[in-house]
Structure formats: C-alpha cells, structure tokens
Design a protein around this motif. Structure first.
Motif, PDB file in Angstrom:
ATOM      1  N   GLY A   1      33.923  57.885  63.463  1.00 19.80           N
ATOM      2  CA  GLY A   1      33.230  58.947  62.768  1.00 19.80           C
ATOM      3  C   GLY A   1      31.877  58.473  62.276  1.00 19.80           C
TER       4      GLY A   1
ATOM      5  N   CYS B   1      36.296  56.355  59.565  1.00 15.03           N
ATOM      6  CA  CYS B   1      37.599  56.411  60.223  1.00 15.03           C
ATOM      7  C   CYS B   1      37.379  56.241  61.714  1.00 15.03           C
ATOM      8  CB  CYS B   1      38.364  57.689  59.908  1.00 15.03           C
ATOM      9  SG  CYS B   1      37.684  59.208  60.581  1.00 15.03           S
TER      10      CYS B   1
ATOM     11  N   LEU C   1      35.778  62.539  65.253  1.00 11.43           N
ATOM     12  CA  LEU C   1      36.338  62.236  63.948  1.00 11.43           C
ATOM     13  C   LEU C   1      35.289  62.543  62.891  1.00 11.43           C
ATOM     14  CD1 LEU C   1      37.232  59.670  66.073  1.00 11.43           C
ATOM     15  CD2 LEU C   1      38.801  59.358  64.164  1.00 11.43           C
TER      16      LEU C   1
ATOM     17  N   ALA D   1      39.564  55.894  65.750  1.00  8.92           N
ATOM     18  CA  ALA D   1      40.781  56.064  66.550  1.00  8.92           C
ATOM     19  C   ALA D   1      40.809  54.983  67.622  1.00  8.92           C
ATOM     20  CB  ALA D   1      40.810  57.448  67.188  1.00  8.92           C
TER      21      ALA D   1
ATOM     22  N   THR E   1      44.965  65.328  60.577  1.00  7.81           N
ATOM     23  CA  THR E   1      44.143  64.633  59.591  1.00  7.81           C
ATOM     24  C   THR E   1      44.856  63.369  59.115  1.00  7.81           C
ATOM     25  OG1 THR E   1      45.084  65.905  57.752  1.00  7.81           O
ATOM     26  CG2 THR E   1      43.054  66.751  58.752  1.00  7.81           C
TER      27      THR E   1
ATOM     28  N   TYR F   1      36.740  55.124  69.116  1.00  5.13           N
ATOM     29  CA  TYR F   1      36.133  56.364  68.631  1.00  5.13           C
ATOM     30  C   TYR F   1      35.915  56.241  67.136  1.00  5.13           C
ATOM     31  CZ  TYR F   1      38.010  57.863  73.118  1.00  5.13           C
ATOM     32  OH  TYR F   1      38.317  57.952  74.457  1.00  5.13           O
TER      33      TYR F   1
ATOM     34  N   CYS G   1      40.078  62.297  57.157  1.00  3.34           N
ATOM     35  CA  CYS G   1      39.535  62.128  58.498  1.00  3.34           C
ATOM     36  C   CYS G   1      40.139  63.215  59.375  1.00  3.34           C
ATOM     37  CB  CYS G   1      39.884  60.750  59.048  1.00  3.34           C
ATOM     38  SG  CYS G   1      39.371  60.463  60.754  1.00  3.34           S
TER      39      CYS G   1
ATOM     40  N   ILE H   1      44.996  55.285  63.899  1.00  2.00           N
ATOM     41  CA  ILE H   1      43.802  55.664  63.142  1.00  2.00           C
ATOM     42  C   ILE H   1      43.582  54.599  62.080  1.00  2.00           C
ATOM     43  CG2 ILE H   1      42.754  57.324  61.566  1.00  2.00           C
ATOM     44  CD1 ILE H   1      42.892  58.441  64.316  1.00  2.00           C
TER      45      ILE H   1
ATOM     46  N   GLU I   1      34.703  62.388  58.704  1.00  4.14           N
ATOM     47  CA  GLU I   1      35.168  61.958  57.390  1.00  4.14           C
ATOM     48  C   GLU I   1      34.635  62.884  56.310  1.00  4.14           C
ATOM     49  OE1 GLU I   1      34.004  58.170  59.761  1.00  4.14           O
ATOM     50  OE2 GLU I   1      33.164  60.148  59.341  1.00  4.14           O
TER      51      GLU I   1
ATOM     52  N   VAL J   1      40.568  64.854  62.955  1.00  2.00           N
ATOM     53  CA  VAL J   1      40.509  64.419  64.345  1.00  2.00           C
ATOM     54  C   VAL J   1      40.621  65.632  65.266  1.00  2.00           C
ATOM     55  CG1 VAL J   1      41.520  62.908  66.097  1.00  2.00           C
ATOM     56  CG2 VAL J   1      41.624  62.262  63.677  1.00  2.00           C
TER      57      VAL J   1
END
Length: 127
Positions: free
Chosen positions: A118, A97, A4, A99, A79, A116, A22, A34, A6, A24
C-alpha cells in the motif's frame, strides 16, 4: 493484481491507541499473508506484525510490539486491522500493509516475501 489501501493513521499522545486498517481488493493467487511494516525517517523498513490468509491464521509480531499490538482479519470485508495500544514515541513511522507469501504456512516479517504494498499511513506519537 492486488490493491492495498491503509487508513487510520494520525497523531496520538504517548500511551494512546490507534487502529489501522488495510483494505485489500483485486485477485491473485500469489499471496497468503498480510503484513504490517513501518519505516521511520532515516531507518530501514521493519516488520511489525503479520497474519496468514490460510485457515490456521498464524500471526507474528515484532518483539518491540508484542503485548501492545494486535492483528486481525475480516475475510468478509477483505480487511486486516492492526490495533495499536500503549503507543510510544518510537512507534512513530509510516505504516504500510503488504500482501505476500507465507513460509511453510506461517507468515514472516521479511519485506522481500511481500510483493504488493500500500501507499502507507503516517502514525505520529507525540505529546
């Protein structure tokens, strides 16, 4: 594994707007939501907004941003976007961001539900 990234942070005056994105990439069956989180210096990470990846696309917002922030997703581009309007100095933070998993089909703003993350993007609201 997921990655991820940002983008869109920066410096803005109070009352202004910013649009965070974000991106992905990668694949995993381990996520269906998300979320956007933020962390200000000396404070704990807090949830800002989330959106599910399922067909219903449920969304969630922290009370502090309701009516000012809007989350959306573009499945074709993989995104998720956070439109931030009427920004206040207290919105200043690093925005992440992430997940993760929804709960009973709805996304939740609980960091431990997100595996997960960023690297974050800085948002500074100041005159």
């Amino acid at each position: 594994q997921l990655q991820l990234v940002e983008s869109g942070g920066g410096l803005v005056q109070p009352g202004g707007s910013l649009r965070l994105s974000c991106a992905v990439s990668g694949f995993t069956l381990d996520y269906d939501a998300i979320g956007w989180f933020r962390q200000a210096p000396g404070k704990e990470r807090e949830g800002v907004s989330c959106i599910s990846s399922s067909g219903g696309s449920s969304t969630g917002y922290a009370d502090s941003v309701k009516g000012r922030f809007t989350i959306s997703r573009d499945n074709a581009k993989n995104t998720v976007t956070l439109q931030m309007n009427s920004l206040k100095p207290e919105d200043t933070a690093v925005y992440y961001c992430a997940a993760g998993r929804s709960l009973f089909g709805r996304c939740v703003l609980v960091p431990r539900m997100y595996a997960y993350w960023g690297q974050g993007t800085q948002v500074t609201v100041s005159s």
